[in-house]
Design a protein around this motif. Structure first.
Motif, mmCIF file in Angstrom:
data_model
loop_
_atom_site.group_PDB
_atom_site.id
_atom_site.type_symbol
_atom_site.label_atom_id
_atom_site.label_comp_id
_atom_site.label_asym_id
_atom_site.label_seq_id
_atom_site.Cartn_x
_atom_site.Cartn_y
_atom_site.Cartn_z
ATOM 1 N N LEU A 3 0.857 -1.197 0.000
ATOM 2 C CA LEU A 3 0.000 0.000 0.000
ATOM 3 C C LEU A 3 0.891 1.244 0.000
ATOM 4 O O LEU A 3 1.826 1.336 0.786
ATOM 5 C CB LEU A 3 -0.903 0.034 1.232
ATOM 6 C CG LEU A 3 -2.005 -1.017 1.355
ATOM 7 C CD1 LEU A 3 -2.766 -0.825 2.665
ATOM 8 C CD2 LEU A 3 -2.980 -0.936 0.179
ATOM 9 N N LEU A 5 0.971 5.515 0.170
ATOM 10 C CA LEU A 5 0.295 6.794 0.417
ATOM 11 C C LEU A 5 0.848 7.803 -0.580
ATOM 12 O O LEU A 5 2.065 7.995 -0.657
ATOM 13 C CB LEU A 5 0.581 7.269 1.854
ATOM 14 C CG LEU A 5 0.271 8.738 2.177
ATOM 15 C CD1 LEU A 5 -1.239 9.021 2.099
ATOM 16 C CD2 LEU A 5 0.801 9.119 3.563
ATOM 17 N N ILE A 18 -4.585 6.496 -1.068
ATOM 18 C CA ILE A 18 -3.958 5.187 -0.844
ATOM 19 C C ILE A 18 -4.227 4.329 -2.077
ATOM 20 O O ILE A 18 -5.387 4.186 -2.504
ATOM 21 C CB ILE A 18 -4.549 4.480 0.405
ATOM 22 C CG1 ILE A 18 -4.342 5.310 1.673
ATOM 23 C CG2 ILE A 18 -3.947 3.080 0.549
ATOM 24 C CD1 ILE A 18 -2.908 5.404 2.155
ATOM 25 N N ASP A 20 -3.076 0.512 -4.017
ATOM 26 C CA ASP A 20 -2.375 -0.752 -3.773
ATOM 27 C C ASP A 20 -1.562 -1.194 -4.988
ATOM 28 O O ASP A 20 -1.572 -0.532 -6.036
ATOM 29 C CB ASP A 20 -3.343 -1.828 -3.264
ATOM 30 C CG ASP A 20 -4.280 -2.371 -4.351
ATOM 31 O OD1 ASP A 20 -3.960 -2.257 -5.551
ATOM 32 O OD2 ASP A 20 -5.338 -2.921 -3.984
ATOM 33 N N LEU A 64 -6.111 8.080 4.977
ATOM 34 C CA LEU A 64 -5.766 6.857 5.713
ATOM 35 C C LEU A 64 -7.037 6.215 6.282
ATOM 36 O O LEU A 64 -7.257 5.002 6.137
ATOM 37 C CB LEU A 64 -4.776 7.185 6.835
ATOM 38 C CG LEU A 64 -3.378 7.637 6.368
ATOM 39 C CD1 LEU A 64 -2.574 8.209 7.529
ATOM 40 C CD2 LEU A 64 -2.628 6.480 5.709
ATOM 41 N N ALA A 67 -9.232 4.482 3.792
ATOM 42 C CA ALA A 67 -8.743 3.167 3.341
ATOM 43 C C ALA A 67 -8.778 2.152 4.483
ATOM 44 O O ALA A 67 -8.239 1.048 4.354
ATOM 45 C CB ALA A 67 -7.320 3.311 2.803
ATOM 46 N N ILE A 76 1.177 0.789 6.037
ATOM 47 C CA ILE A 76 1.464 1.052 4.623
ATOM 48 C C ILE A 76 2.943 0.776 4.376
ATOM 49 O O ILE A 76 3.715 0.564 5.315
ATOM 50 C CB ILE A 76 1.098 2.499 4.203
ATOM 51 C CG1 ILE A 76 1.847 3.529 5.071
ATOM 52 C CG2 ILE A 76 -0.398 2.722 4.295
ATOM 53 C CD1 ILE A 76 1.628 4.976 4.633
ATOM 54 N N ALA A 306 0.573 8.318 -6.208
ATOM 55 C CA ALA A 306 0.865 7.043 -5.529
ATOM 56 C C ALA A 306 1.201 5.969 -6.560
ATOM 57 O O ALA A 306 2.132 5.168 -6.376
ATOM 58 C CB ALA A 306 -0.332 6.619 -4.684
#
Ligand code: KG4
Ligand code: ZN
Length: 335
Positions: A3, A5, A18, A20, A64, A67, A76, A306
């Motif tokens: 993950l 940020l 966030i 992935d 945060l 998520a 993360i 991200a």
């Protein structure tokens, strides 16, 4: 599951997200200080920087929590932050915050090129893109044609020699007294106007893949000075037709010169209705997969940062803690 940020503060948006490792957006928060700038006809750097300072903490916390992560000790794996190009004061707020979070949570962080972020935006909505892809990247500060062999591997093959497309929209809107940002309002007015009302120069009617919008802007100013009774709708429609025509003509030329399987739009001007229609037609004509990010993904956001950061962390590793903001960082320097 990795993950990341993302943090974005290069202009007037304070954003955190966030994302992935499969490019799935787990949360994305965007706060804009646009209302502070409207009356000034453009973003006022000092106001933007101050707004980021008060907004960054709450925005990161909301991303945060959105998520499902603990905002005090989130599980993360890294932090990606826009470190250029952009407004120096604004960039420094995001960068300093990212460094502080990285130190506090013992995480790697990486500085991301804002435009590389825009290039990753289509991927967040279509993770199975067909490569190579030609991306028309059009924002308030930049206009470029970028050849992409895979995510993160790209080469600039054309760019503006003066104003960016969005900058031209913003300057014409300011001249016409339409406020900031100019793109959305001109786009709307244009839908009710006659695109042939003004005869505008055919800028960059040449063999290069570079753009130029400054002459068009000046021609609009001259035409409206000469004829103040022109309907705003007609001026908007004529200007928009000339900008979109140039963008599409250069994109077509690039498609003739380079073998790709997909064509994508990115950057704030990618929200433009005529450009979206035109690129869709062009993609169909060349039988290419066409990637048009949703409007929220076209404009500045942290999910795209991200996503680019995920690639950069894996490819280049973390940035040094001494990393500074690069307000004039060129995209070509990454190729
Ligand atoms: O990518 P972005 O959010 O910020 C930069 O990185 O520059 O792009 C903002 C630009 C502004 O110049 C704005 O006028 C333009 O995108 N824009 C549009 C439209 N919506 C936003 N331009 C033309 N048509 C639109 N619908
Ligand atoms: Zn942008």
């Amino acid at each position: 599951m990795t993950l990341i940020l993302g943090i974005e503060t290069s202009c007037d948006e304070t954003a955190a997200a966030i994302v992935d490792e499969n490019y799935l957006v787990r949360s994305s928060i965007i706060e804009s200080s646009l209302d502070l700038h409207r009356d000034f006809g453009g973003v006022v750097p000092e106001l933007a920087g101050r707004a980021h300072l008060s907004t960054i903490g709450p925005v990161v916390r909301r991303a945060l929590e959105g998520a499902g992560l603990d905002p005090l000790q989130p599980a993360i794996d890294g932090i990606a932050v826009t470190s250029g190009p952009g407004l120096i004061g604004s960039l420094l707020v995001g960068l300093s915050a990212a460094k502080a979070y990285a130190l506090g949570w013992s995480l790697p962080f990486v500085g991301v090129h804002h435009l590389e972020g825009h290039l990753f935006a289509p991927l967040l909505e279509t993770p199975d893109m067909e490569w190579p892809v030609l991306t028309l990247l059009v924002s308030g500060g930049h206009s470029a044609l970028v050849l992409h062999t895979s995510p993160g591997v790209h080469r600039v093959i054309g760019e503006t020699i003066d104003d960016a497309a969005g900058e031209a929209y913003d300057k014409v809107a300011r001249w016409l007294g339409l406020g900031y940002p100019g793109g959305p309002v001109i786009d709307q007015l244009a839908s009710r106007g006659n695109p042939s009302a003004l005869t505008l120069p055919k800028s960059m009617w040449n063999e290069t893949l570079d753009f130029s919008f400054s002459g068009l802007k000046t021609a609009v100013v001259r035409a409206t000075e000469k004829n103040p009774d022109l309907a705003l709708e007609d001026v908007a429609a004529s200007f928009q037709a000339a900008v979109v025509e140039q963008l599409l003509r250069k994109t077509r030329q690039a498609l003739e010169e380079h073998e790709v399987r997909g064509v994508a739009l990115a950057g704030g001007v990618a929200a433009n209705s005529a450009l979206r229609r035109g690129l869709t037609e062009l993609g169909a004509q060349y039988q290419l997969a066409t990637y048009l990010p949703s409007l929220v993904m076209c404009t500045d956001n942290a999910a795209m940062i991200a996503a680019a950061g995920l690639y950069r962390l894996r490819h280049d590793g973390p940035s040094a803690h001494e990393l500074s903001a690069s307000p004039n960082w060129q995209l070509a320097a990454l190729s």
